[in-house]
Structures are given as structure tokens and as C-alpha cells.
Motif scaffolding. Structure first.
Motif, mmCIF file in Angstrom:
data_model
loop_
_atom_site.group_PDB
_atom_site.id
_atom_site.type_symbol
_atom_site.label_atom_id
_atom_site.label_comp_id
_atom_site.label_asym_id
_atom_site.label_seq_id
_atom_site.Cartn_x
_atom_site.Cartn_y
_atom_site.Cartn_z
ATOM 1 N N ASP A 48 0.700 -1.371 -0.187
ATOM 2 C CA ASP A 48 -0.014 0.074 0.021
ATOM 3 C C ASP A 48 0.783 1.116 0.073
ATOM 4 O OD1 ASP A 48 0.958 -0.268 2.316
ATOM 5 O OD2 ASP A 48 -0.704 0.046 3.575
ATOM 6 N N MET A 51 0.437 5.626 4.949
ATOM 7 C CA MET A 51 -0.614 6.149 6.023
ATOM 8 C C MET A 51 -0.761 7.295 6.483
ATOM 9 S SD MET A 51 -3.064 3.778 6.629
ATOM 10 C CE MET A 51 -4.715 3.778 7.780
ATOM 11 N N LYS A 101 -10.198 1.628 8.165
ATOM 12 C CA LYS A 101 -10.898 0.614 7.661
ATOM 13 C C LYS A 101 -11.077 1.024 5.954
ATOM 14 C CE LYS A 101 -14.711 -1.640 6.434
ATOM 15 N NZ LYS A 101 -15.934 -2.316 6.618
ATOM 16 N N HIS A 104 -7.644 1.573 4.133
ATOM 17 C CA HIS A 104 -6.945 0.020 3.962
ATOM 18 C C HIS A 104 -7.743 -0.103 2.583
ATOM 19 C CE1 HIS A 104 -4.667 -0.281 7.410
ATOM 20 N NE2 HIS A 104 -5.833 -0.403 8.091
ATOM 21 N N TYR A 107 -6.671 1.640 -0.824
ATOM 22 C CA TYR A 107 -5.258 0.919 -1.274
ATOM 23 C C TYR A 107 -5.546 -0.493 -1.620
ATOM 24 C CZ TYR A 107 -2.490 4.761 0.606
ATOM 25 O OH TYR A 107 -1.672 5.853 1.091
ATOM 26 N N VAL A 115 -1.789 -4.717 2.347
ATOM 27 C CA VAL A 115 -1.618 -3.398 3.221
ATOM 28 C C VAL A 115 -1.170 -3.523 4.668
ATOM 29 C CG1 VAL A 115 -3.707 -2.644 2.054
ATOM 30 C CG2 VAL A 115 -3.961 -3.531 4.307
ATOM 31 N N THR A 117 -0.857 -2.777 8.618
ATOM 32 C CA THR A 117 -1.801 -2.330 9.714
ATOM 33 C C THR A 117 -1.457 -0.858 10.339
ATOM 34 O OG1 THR A 117 -0.345 -3.205 11.157
ATOM 35 C CG2 THR A 117 -2.389 -4.252 10.570
ATOM 36 N N ASN A 118 -2.544 -0.090 10.761
ATOM 37 C CA ASN A 118 -1.860 1.280 11.193
ATOM 38 C C ASN A 118 -1.225 1.283 12.438
ATOM 39 O OD1 ASN A 118 -1.783 4.245 11.055
ATOM 40 N ND2 ASN A 118 -3.817 4.241 12.263
ATOM 41 N N ALA A 147 -8.010 -4.285 9.141
ATOM 42 C CA ALA A 147 -7.272 -4.357 7.638
ATOM 43 C C ALA A 147 -7.841 -5.622 7.284
ATOM 44 C CB ALA A 147 -5.813 -4.438 7.955
ATOM 45 N N VAL A 165 -2.650 -8.880 4.665
ATOM 46 C CA VAL A 165 -2.531 -7.894 5.799
ATOM 47 C C VAL A 165 -1.337 -8.133 6.550
ATOM 48 C CG1 VAL A 165 -3.221 -6.809 7.895
ATOM 49 C CG2 VAL A 165 -4.940 -7.357 6.099
#
Length: 324
Positions: A48, A51, A101, A104, A107, A115, A117-118, A147, A165
Motif C-alpha cells: 500500500d 498511512m 478501514k 485500507h 489501497y 496493506v 496495519t496502522n 485491515a 495484511v
């Protein structure tokens, strides 16, 4: 010992993997590796985008970061000042989950195979700067679940291309190799054991949330990365779970091609090759054009898969972006 995951034998039917993801399940590590080992022989797979820069575009304020759960949060920092939560992007997993969400999903719809995770700052060490250590497990687990939900929705619409993910494990704001004190080069503000404990806690939340792989990223200090790798191995040894694929990503700080702790990209690779990573690569640091020669050095050395992703826009001193 750890097998060479880039040469894992066998193939997997894409439908088998897609069906698991659509059902909200996590394919086994072997299934994930077999899928990507097959795909990467045929095409470039995509991560991705940034963020942090994408969240910046939302122009959020303090109340957005607080949400309902933290609207009455009144912790005081070490200087006697009320702690501001603005800028704690990871906390948006809990305060604005739908937004995270949806990012994600953007992307994934843009073509990303994976992608992250944040959770770049999802350790007790990094969250400690916001007095938010107590939410770290929940934050990582929920971040992974958001995600995975996005992955399931997009995979359902495009089952020929399952989406995955990676649990983002950042470097923390502390370093084992460099003193934060100009007056005392021997001083360290974190220990190996503290880092390992913080990483194990984060990894536990990410795995329980269902991530398909782990990404140890933006490594400016190889000693920190070794602590993260050690934490991965410790977690999977203790839990007796099958070890997830691990992606390892270094950051070079200038045109000398060195990390902040002074290693060349070749020295960095030698230092972490025992981890038997799924991919090794370079992220952030320089713009795409300047990264190319250092990436070439890594590709020439690494017998496995490599990845690269430049800065999200190459930030400049004025708060703008020179590349986008």
C-alpha cells in the motif's frame, strides 16, 4: 532452524486462499508463502501507500483523535502539561475505526496486494509518549481486524486476486545503538529487554487480530531490528504457533547509503539474514531516484525476495512534499 521461506516447495490454489480471506480467516503461513512465491515469479506484487500522509489529508483535530473513548482523557506529561493526543495516528484505530478501514480499502481497490496495519507506533514504548500504554494490545488486535475486514470485502469482489495484511512493527522512538545524550555517549534510554518485551506485546495483538505476515519496518538502528526479530521468534516459540512470514525493511538516511546507526545496506543485510525473512527491502529515507542504486546493491546480495517503497511524497523542510 527456520526454513528458507522464499523457496518453500508446493503450490496453492488461489481459490483456497481467497475463500479463507473472504470468510474472515487467516490462511496458514505456508499457504501465504506458497501463494506469493508463485505470484512473485510471474509479476510484481504491490504494497500500500503511506498511512501517515493519507491521515494528514483528513485534517483531523484533537477531538477526532480522542473520539468517544478518550474524550475525558486528562493525563499529564513529565513537564506537567496536559497530554495532547493529536498526531497519535495509531489511536484512530479505536477513535475512528471506519476511517481507518476505508483507507485500507482504498489501497486495496487501488491494486495493493498487501496493506500494512496502522500500528507503526503500536508498542508500549511509543504509546508511552501519549500515556496510552494500556491500550496497546487492543490497538494492535483491532488494527489487524480492521485491515482484515477490508481485505475480505475487496477479495470477495475480486476473488482472483486475494488481499493480505501485514502487521506493521515500527522502530520505536528509541535506539539501542546511539545515545540520546550529547554529554554522555554511553547513555541509553532503553534496554534490549525492554524493547523485546514491547515488541512481543505488539506482535501478540497483531497475531490475535489475524495478520497474514509481519513487517519490521523503517529500521534506522539494526540493534532495534534484531530485538524485533528476537521478539518474533520468542513469541512463536512460546505460543507454539507456526511462524508468520516476516518482511524486514531498512531506512537509509543519506546518499552515503547508511542507516542512522552507521551500517551500509550490505552490512545491514548480513546482520539480519539469520531471520530468513520473506522479503528484505528499503523504505522511506530518500526519494525513489536516489534509492535505486542502494536497492540494486541489496537485490544483488539477497538470494530471496526484495521490496522497496520510497517516502510518501518525500517531505521537505517546509512541511510540503517534493515528490507525489
Amino acid at each position: 532452524g527456520i526454513p528458507d521461506v522464499c523457496r518453500l516447495e508446493g503450490t496453492i490454489d488461489t481459490k483456497v486462499v481467497a475463500d479463507k480471506i473472504i470468510a474472515g480467516l487467516t490462511p496458514t503461513p505456508s499457504e501465504v508463502l506458497q501463494y506469493f512465491n508463485g505470484q512473485l515469479k510471474e509479476r510484481i506484487c504491490y504494497l500500500d501507500g503511506g498511512m501517515g500522509t493519507r491521515i494528514q489529508a483528513e485534517m483531523l483535530e484533537e477531538e477526532d483523535f480522542r473520539g468517544e473513548d478518550f474524550k475525558d482523557f486528562k493525563e499529564i506529561d513529565n513537564n506537567g502539561v496536559l497530554v495532547s493526543l493529536k498526531g497519535n495516528n495509531d489511536l484512530l484505530i479505536l477513535s475512528k475505526p471506519t476511517m481507518i478501514k476505508d483507507i485500507h480499502k482504498e489501497y486495496f481497490l487501488g491494486g495493493s496486494d498487501i496493506v500494512e496495519t496502522n500500528t507503526f507506533n503500536g508498542t508500549t514504548i511509543s504509546q508511552g509518549e501519549y500515556k496510552m500504554q494500556h491500550v496497546v494490545y487492543e490497538l494492535n488486535k483491532k488494527g489487524a481486524q480492521l485491515a482484515k475486514q477490508a481485505a475480505a470485502e475487496v477479495t470477495k469482489a475480486e476473488p482472483h486476486k486475494p488481499r493480505f495484511v501485514a502487521g506493521a512493527v515500527g522502530p520505536t522512538s528509541r535506539t539501542l545503538s546511539v545515545s540520546p545524550s550529547v554529554e554522555d555517549p554511553s547513555y541509553r534510554n532503553v534496554t534490549w529487554d525492554e524493547l523485546v518485551e514491547a515488541y512481543v506485546g505488539q506482535i501478540g495483538g497483531l497475531v490475535d487480530g489475524g495478520v497474514d505476515m509481519l513487517m519490521i519496518e523503517t529500521i534506522f538502528d539494526t540493534q532495534n531490528a534484531k530485538a524485533a526479530i528476537f521478539a518474533v521468534d520468542e513469541y512463536f516459540e512460546k505460543t507454539k504457533k507456526e511462524r508468520l512470514p516476516v518482511m524486514i525493511s531498512a531506512t537509509i538516511v543519506d546518499n552515503s547509503g547508511r542507516t542512522l546507526s552507521g551500517q551500509t545496506i550490505e552490512a545491514f543485510f548480513v546482520s539480519i539474514k539469520h531471520a530468513k525473512a520473506f522479503t528484505v527491502g528499503i523504505n522511506c529515507a530518500l526519494g525513489a531516484a536516489q534509492m535505486k542504486r542502494f536497492y540494486k546493491m541489496l537485490v544483488d546480495m539477497n538470494p530471496g525476495w526484495c521490496h522497496v517503497y520510497p517516502n510518501a511524497g518525500l517531505p521537505n523542510a517546509m512541511g510540503g512534499y517534493d515528490e507525489d
